[in-house]
Design a protein around this motif. Structure first.
Motif, PDB file in Angstrom:
ATOM      1  N   ARG A  88       0.836  -1.202   0.000  1.00 54.96           N
ATOM      2  CA  ARG A  88       0.000   0.000   0.000  1.00 54.96           C
ATOM      3  C   ARG A  88       0.874   1.255   0.000  1.00 54.96           C
ATOM      4  O   ARG A  88       0.660   2.182  -0.789  1.00 54.96           O
ATOM      5  N   ASP A  89       1.863   1.282   0.888  1.00 56.73           N
ATOM      6  CA  ASP A  89       2.739   2.454   0.989  1.00 56.73           C
ATOM      7  C   ASP A  89       3.491   2.690  -0.324  1.00 56.73           C
ATOM      8  O   ASP A  89       3.666   3.851  -0.746  1.00 56.73           O
ATOM      9  N   ASN A  90       3.941   1.618  -0.957  1.00 56.96           N
ATOM     10  CA  ASN A  90       4.674   1.769  -2.218  1.00 56.96           C
ATOM     11  C   ASN A  90       3.782   2.326  -3.320  1.00 56.96           C
ATOM     12  O   ASN A  90       4.210   3.191  -4.107  1.00 56.96           O
ATOM     13  N   LEU A  91       2.545   1.847  -3.398  1.00 57.04           N
ATOM     14  CA  LEU A  91       1.617   2.393  -4.386  1.00 57.04           C
ATOM     15  C   LEU A  91       1.374   3.879  -4.140  1.00 57.04           C
ATOM     16  O   LEU A  91       1.349   4.680  -5.083  1.00 57.04           O
ATOM     17  N   ILE A  92       1.196   4.241  -2.892  1.00 53.57           N
ATOM     18  CA  ILE A  92       0.973   5.653  -2.551  1.00 53.57           C
ATOM     19  C   ILE A  92       2.178   6.493  -2.957  1.00 53.57           C
ATOM     20  O   ILE A  92       2.038   7.592  -3.522  1.00 53.57           O
ATOM     21  N   THR A  93       3.379   5.995  -2.682  1.00 55.09           N
ATOM     22  CA  THR A  93       4.593   6.724  -3.058  1.00 55.09           C
ATOM     23  C   THR A  93       4.667   6.906  -4.573  1.00 55.09           C
ATOM     24  O   THR A  93       4.984   8.002  -5.069  1.00 55.09           O
ATOM     25  N   ILE A  94       4.389   5.856  -5.309  1.00 54.11           N
ATOM     26  CA  ILE A  94       4.406   5.939  -6.782  1.00 54.11           C
ATOM     27  C   ILE A  94       3.423   7.003  -7.252  1.00 54.11           C
ATOM     28  O   ILE A  94       3.755   7.855  -8.095  1.00 54.11           O
ATOM     29  N   ILE A  95       2.217   6.974  -6.723  1.00 58.37           N
ATOM     30  CA  ILE A  95       1.182   7.933  -7.137  1.00 58.37           C
ATOM     31  C   ILE A  95       1.586   9.358  -6.785  1.00 58.37           C
ATOM     32  O   ILE A  95       1.450  10.279  -7.609  1.00 58.37           O
ATOM     33  N   GLU A  96       2.080   9.561  -5.587  1.00 60.43           N
ATOM     34  CA  GLU A  96       2.451  10.916  -5.162  1.00 60.43           C
ATOM     35  C   GLU A  96       3.584  11.475  -6.010  1.00 60.43           C
ATOM     36  O   GLU A  96       3.585  12.668  -6.355  1.00 60.43           O
ATOM     37  N   ARG A  97       4.533  10.632  -6.363  1.00 59.22           N
ATOM     38  CA  ARG A  97       5.648  11.106  -7.193  1.00 59.22           C
ATOM     39  C   ARG A  97       5.186  11.409  -8.613  1.00 59.22           C
ATOM     40  O   ARG A  97       5.668  12.368  -9.238  1.00 59.22           O
ATOM     41  N   LYS A  99       2.069  12.385  -9.418  1.00 55.23           N
ATOM     42  CA  LYS A  99       1.251  13.595  -9.311  1.00 55.23           C
ATOM     43  C   LYS A  99       2.113  14.845  -9.150  1.00 55.23           C
ATOM     44  O   LYS A  99       1.767  15.918  -9.665  1.00 55.23           O
ATOM     45  N   ALA A 100       3.232  14.720  -8.458  1.00 57.31           N
ATOM     46  CA  ALA A 100       4.115  15.869  -8.255  1.00 57.31           C
ATOM     47  C   ALA A 100       4.656  16.390  -9.578  1.00 57.31           C
ATOM     48  O   ALA A 100       4.990  17.580  -9.691  1.00 57.31           O
ATOM     49  N   LEU A 101       4.720  15.528 -10.582  1.00 54.71           N
ATOM     50  CA  LEU A 101       5.184  15.920 -11.914  1.00 54.71           C
ATOM     51  C   LEU A 101       4.021  16.124 -12.883  1.00 54.71           C
ATOM     52  O   LEU A 101       4.232  16.234 -14.091  1.00 54.71           O
ATOM     53  N   ARG A 102       2.806  16.139 -12.342  1.00 54.24           N
ATOM     54  CA  ARG A 102       1.588  16.324 -13.134  1.00 54.24           C
ATOM     55  C   ARG A 102       1.370  15.192 -14.142  1.00 54.24           C
ATOM     56  O   ARG A 102       0.820  15.402 -15.228  1.00 54.24           O
ATOM     57  N   VAL A 103       1.830  14.003 -13.773  1.00 51.92           N
ATOM     58  CA  VAL A 103       1.554  12.802 -14.555  1.00 51.92           C
ATOM     59  C   VAL A 103       0.317  12.138 -13.946  1.00 51.92           C
ATOM     60  O   VAL A 103       0.227  11.987 -12.730  1.00 51.92           O
ATOM     61  N   ILE A 104      -0.635  11.746 -14.774  1.00 48.96           N
ATOM     62  CA  ILE A 104      -1.860  11.121 -14.283  1.00 48.96           C
ATOM     63  C   ILE A 104      -1.622   9.635 -14.088  1.00 48.96           C
ATOM     64  O   ILE A 104      -1.323   8.918 -15.045  1.00 48.96           O
ATOM     65  N   PRO A 105      -1.755   9.113 -12.842  1.00 49.99           N
ATOM     66  CA  PRO A 105      -1.597   7.678 -12.625  1.00 49.99           C
ATOM     67  C   PRO A 105      -2.902   6.941 -12.949  1.00 49.99           C
ATOM     68  O   PRO A 105      -3.990   7.451 -12.711  1.00 49.99           O
ATOM     69  N   VAL A 106      -2.778   5.735 -13.492  1.00 47.46           N
ATOM     70  CA  VAL A 106      -3.915   4.835 -13.678  1.00 47.46           C
ATOM     71  C   VAL A 106      -3.551   3.518 -13.007  1.00 47.46           C
ATOM     72  O   VAL A 106      -2.659   2.805 -13.483  1.00 47.46           O
ATOM     73  N   LEU A 107      -4.189   3.212 -11.896  1.00 43.95           N
ATOM     74  CA  LEU A 107      -3.900   1.970 -11.181  1.00 43.95           C
ATOM     75  C   LEU A 107      -4.634   0.793 -11.817  1.00 43.95           C
ATOM     76  O   LEU A 107      -5.759   0.953 -12.298  1.00 43.95           O
ATOM     77  N   CYS A 108      -4.016  -0.388 -11.780  1.00 49.20           N
ATOM     78  CA  CYS A 108      -4.626  -1.601 -12.330  1.00 49.20           C
ATOM     79  C   CYS A 108      -4.648  -2.702 -11.287  1.00 49.20           C
ATOM     80  O   CYS A 108      -3.659  -2.905 -10.572  1.00 49.20           O
ATOM     81  N   THR A 109      -5.755  -3.427 -11.231  1.00 52.83           N
ATOM     82  CA  THR A 109      -5.792  -4.640 -10.428  1.00 52.83           C
ATOM     83  C   THR A 109      -5.192  -5.789 -11.234  1.00 52.83           C
ATOM     84  O   THR A 109      -4.958  -5.673 -12.434  1.00 52.83           O
TER      85      THR A 109
END
Length: 221
Positions: A88-97, A99-109
């Motif tokens: 969970r923490d790793n996914l959050i870190t990936i998303i936050e980084r 977003k900080a560069l204005r890249v839109i994340p798309v998570l997949c199951t």
């Protein structure tokens, strides 16, 4: 739209031709520039170690994030390579980084697997008795998928629920033998990696999520 895909062997397209990967199918569908940052065997922790070089340095508009099939794998009884909270923490870190560069994340199951037994498929490679609380490897995959959904909801990022799409396919009479590499269709008791037909469902599911993003970023209707 510039599109990156960050993940493991399923993203990389292990055992299939480049034209059969879900990213290639999305590239053709949207006519976009892509980079495949999938590395076979990678967990979220290993992905983070190469994140800057393989993804962030390229400054894409959208990044598909598809990890978990290696994170949940057990190295000892009840011990995943990347435990749930670290995942969970790793996914959050990936998303936050991103977003900080204005890249839109798309998570997949993750897609489901063929569990098999001690003689074939998943449990030939990974001892079944290690997977408890919850019981079984598929139950662990399901629990990691719940984390993906929860993180997507809490951080308000787009979700491509591949697991849900595969479940609908199976409920409509389809077979995992259509979507995963099996003894019958590949001569190997893989049961984890998608066939081209399975990757078609990945591309369909992710593509639906990308459609409004593509329009927002200036793509053709």
């Amino acid at each position: 739209m510039k599109l990156a895909a960050f993940g493991d062997s399923i993203t990389a397209g292990q055992y299939v031709a480049e034209q059969e990967t879900y990213l290639y199918k999305l590239q053709v569908r949207f006519g976009c520039e892509t980079i495949n940052a999938g590395v076979p065997g990678n967990t979220t922790a290993q992905g983070l170690a190469r994140f800057e070089r393989d993804v962030l340095a390229h400054r894409h508009d959208v990044c598909i994030v598809a990890f978990g099939m290696n994170d949940h794998v057990h190295t000892a009884p009840g011990t995943a390579k990347v435990p749930p909270e670290a995942y969970r923490d790793n996914l959050i870190t990936i998303i936050e980084r991103l977003k900080a560069l204005r890249v839109i994340p798309v998570l997949c199951t993750m897609n489901p697997i063929v569990e098999g037994d001690a003689g074939r498929y998943y449990y030939r490679r990974h001892p079944q008795e290690w997977y408890t609380n919850p019981e079984g490897a598929q139950a662990w995959i399901d629990s990691y998928n719940r984390i993906v959904r929860e993180v997507a909801a809490s951080l308000e990022v787009p979700l491509a629920d591949v697991a849900g799409r595969w479940e609908r396919y199976l409920a409509q009479g389809g077979s995992l033998g259509d979507l995963l590499r099996t003894e019958e269709n590949s001569g190997t008791d893989d049961g984890v990696h998608p066939t081209p037909a399975g990757l078609d469902l990945f591309a369909e599911c992710i593509g639906k999520v990308l459609e409004p993003l593509h329009l927002r970023l200036g793509g053709d209707a």
